[in-house]
Design an enzyme around this catalytic site. Structure first.
Site, short mmCIF file in Angstrom:
data_model
loop_
_atom_site.label_atom_id
_atom_site.label_comp_id
_atom_site.label_asym_id
_atom_site.label_seq_id
_atom_site.Cartn_x
_atom_site.Cartn_y
_atom_site.Cartn_z
N TYR A 33 0.83 -1.21 0.00
CA TYR A 33 0.00 0.00 0.00
C TYR A 33 0.86 1.25 0.00
O TYR A 33 2.08 1.17 0.21
CB TYR A 33 -0.94 0.01 1.21
N ARG A 52 8.19 4.07 -4.76
CA ARG A 52 8.31 3.07 -3.69
C ARG A 52 7.32 1.93 -3.91
O ARG A 52 7.62 0.76 -3.64
CB ARG A 52 8.10 3.72 -2.32
N ARG A 100 -7.64 -20.00 -1.68
CA ARG A 100 -6.64 -19.79 -0.64
C ARG A 100 -5.55 -20.86 -0.67
O ARG A 100 -5.83 -22.05 -0.60
CB ARG A 100 -7.31 -19.76 0.73
N HIS A 102 -1.03 -20.82 0.30
CA HIS A 102 0.07 -19.92 0.63
C HIS A 102 0.92 -19.56 -0.59
O HIS A 102 1.31 -18.42 -0.76
CB HIS A 102 0.95 -20.51 1.73
N LYS A 149 6.58 -2.02 1.83
CA LYS A 149 5.42 -1.42 2.51
C LYS A 149 4.21 -2.35 2.37
O LYS A 149 3.32 -2.13 1.55
CB LYS A 149 5.13 -0.04 1.92
N GLU A 182 12.17 2.76 14.19
CA GLU A 182 11.19 3.69 13.62
C GLU A 182 9.90 3.51 14.40
O GLU A 182 9.79 2.62 15.26
CB GLU A 182 10.97 3.43 12.13
N LEU A 207 11.39 1.38 7.10
CA LEU A 207 10.82 1.78 5.82
C LEU A 207 11.49 3.08 5.38
O LEU A 207 11.65 4.00 6.20
CB LEU A 207 9.31 2.01 5.97
#
Ligand code: PMP
Length: 288
Positions: A33, A52, A100, A102, A149, A182, A207
Site C-alpha cells: 500500500y 516506492r 486460498r 500460501h 510497505k 522507527e 521503511l
C-alpha cells in the site's frame, strides 16, 4: 454527498466498497500500500510514493494493477469525486483473488486495486504538532523486510495500541541493544546537542519514508547536518529535540519518550521549522 471508493475498475459508494473473500490481501496480507498526503489541492510527493510502490511490488514479484499513468488518473479521480483539498489518498494492491493457498497462484491473476481518499482538517494536525506527541518504546518484533510497505501490519497495530493504552500517540520499535528503529507508522528522528539531525539508516530495518527523504532535502537547503546512524533510546531521551515524519503526520515533534520529557518538554524549534518549510520544498502534483 456519499464518499466514493475505487475497487477493481469501478467507482462505488464507499459504504458499498467490498473485496472478494478470497482476495489474498484479506486472506494472507499478500499486498502492499501507499498513503499520500493531499495539501491545499496538491498530492504531495506522488512520484516518490509511486516509485516506492514499484519497488514494493517488484520485491513481492507482483505486477502493477494498472499502468502507472492510469493509476495516477484513478488517484486524481477518487480525490476529485470526494472533493478532497486537504486529506489523504490511500491505495492498496494485492496479489488478487485466488483459492486460498500460501504459494502464489499458478494461474495468472490480476492484482487487485483499491483507492480511497478522505478529507482531514489541517487545523487538527497543526494543533497536534503544536502540542507535540508522547512516544513509548516497544521491542522490535517485526520481520526483516520492513523496507517493503506491506499491508501485514499486525506488530504495528499492537505497538500503536500499546501507545494508546499508555496515553501516548506513537510507539518506537527498539532493538535488544537499545537502537531505535522507527515508529509504528512514522520514521523516528532526534536532534543531537550540537544540532545534527539523526535518523536510522534506511538500507536495512526501517521503511524508507518519503517524508524522511523530503526532510533531508529541507535540511540540505537550510544547512542543517543530517546523520543516518543508529541512536539509542537513552540518547533520544537526552537529545535536544525529537520528532517523527510520515505522509500523515508530516513533521510532528516528540515531547516525551517513555514518560521522560525531551529537553523542556515542549516541541523543539528545529522540528517546527522543518514542518513550516515542508510544503514549499515537497514535490506537488495538482489534484486536477
Ligand atoms: N515507517 C513506517 C513503518 C510507516 O508505516 C510509515 C508510513 N507509511 C513511515 C515510516 C513513514 O513513511 P512516509 O513518510 O513515506 O509516509
Amino acid at each position: 454527498m456519499p464518499r466514493i471508493a475505487y475497487v477493481n475498475g469501478r467507482y462505488v459508494r464507499h459504504a458499498d466498497a467490498v473485496v472478494h473473500v478470497e482476495d489474498r490481501g484479506y486472506q494472507l496480507a499478500d499486498g502492499v500500500y501507499e498513503v499520500c498526503e493531499i495539501a491545499r489541492g496538491f498530492i504531495i510527493d506522488m512520484k516518490g510514493h509511486l516509485d516506492r510502490l514499484d519497488r514494493s511490488l517488484s520485491e513481492l514479484r507482483m505486477g502493477w494493477p494498472l499502468e502507472r499513468s492510469a493509476l495516477e488518473l484513478v488517484m486524481r479521480e477518487v480525490i476529485r469525486r470526494n472533493h478532497v483539498r486537504n486529506g489523504l489518498v490511500y491505495l492498496q494492491v494485492t496479489r488478487g483473488v485466488s483459492p486460498r493457498d500460501h504459494a502464489f497462484p499458478t494461474k495468472p491473476v490480476r492484482p487487485a486495486l483499491v483507492v480511497t481518499a478522505k478529507r482531514t482538517d489541517p487545523r487538527v494536525s497543526a494543533r497536534k504538532a503544536e502540542k507535540g506527541m508522547a512516544v513509548i518504546t516497544v521491542p522490535e518484533n517485526r520481520w526483516e523486510r520492513v523496507d517493503i510497505k506491506t499491508i501485514g501490519l499486525l506488530p504495528n497495530v499492537l505497538a500503536r495500541q500499546a501507545a494508546v493504552d499508555a496515553g501516548a500517540q506513537e510507539a518506537w520499535f527498539v532493538d535488544p541493544d537499545g537502537t531505535v528503529k522507527e515508529g509504528a507508522s512514522t520514521n523516528a528522528w532526534i536532534v543531537s546537542k550540537d544540532g545534527v539531525l539523526v535518523t536510522h539508516p534506511a538500507d536495512f530495518g526501517i521503511l524508507r519514508g518519503i517524508t524522511r527523504a523530503t526532510v533531508m532535502r529541507i535540511a540540505a537547503e537550510h544547512d542543517l547536518k543530517v546523520e543516518e546512524r543508529h541512536f539509542t533510546v537513552e540518547e533520544a531521551q537526552a537529545a535536544r529535540e525529537a520528532f517523527v515524519t510520515s505522509a500523515t503526520s508530516v513533521v510532528t515533534p516528540v515531547i516525551s519518550i517513555d514518560g521522560k520529557a525531551i529537553a523542556n518538554g515542549h516541541p523543539g524549534s528545529i522540528a517546527r521549522s522543518l514542518r513550516e518549510a515542508f510544503f514549499a520544498i515537497a514535490e506537488k502534483s495538482p489534484t486536477c
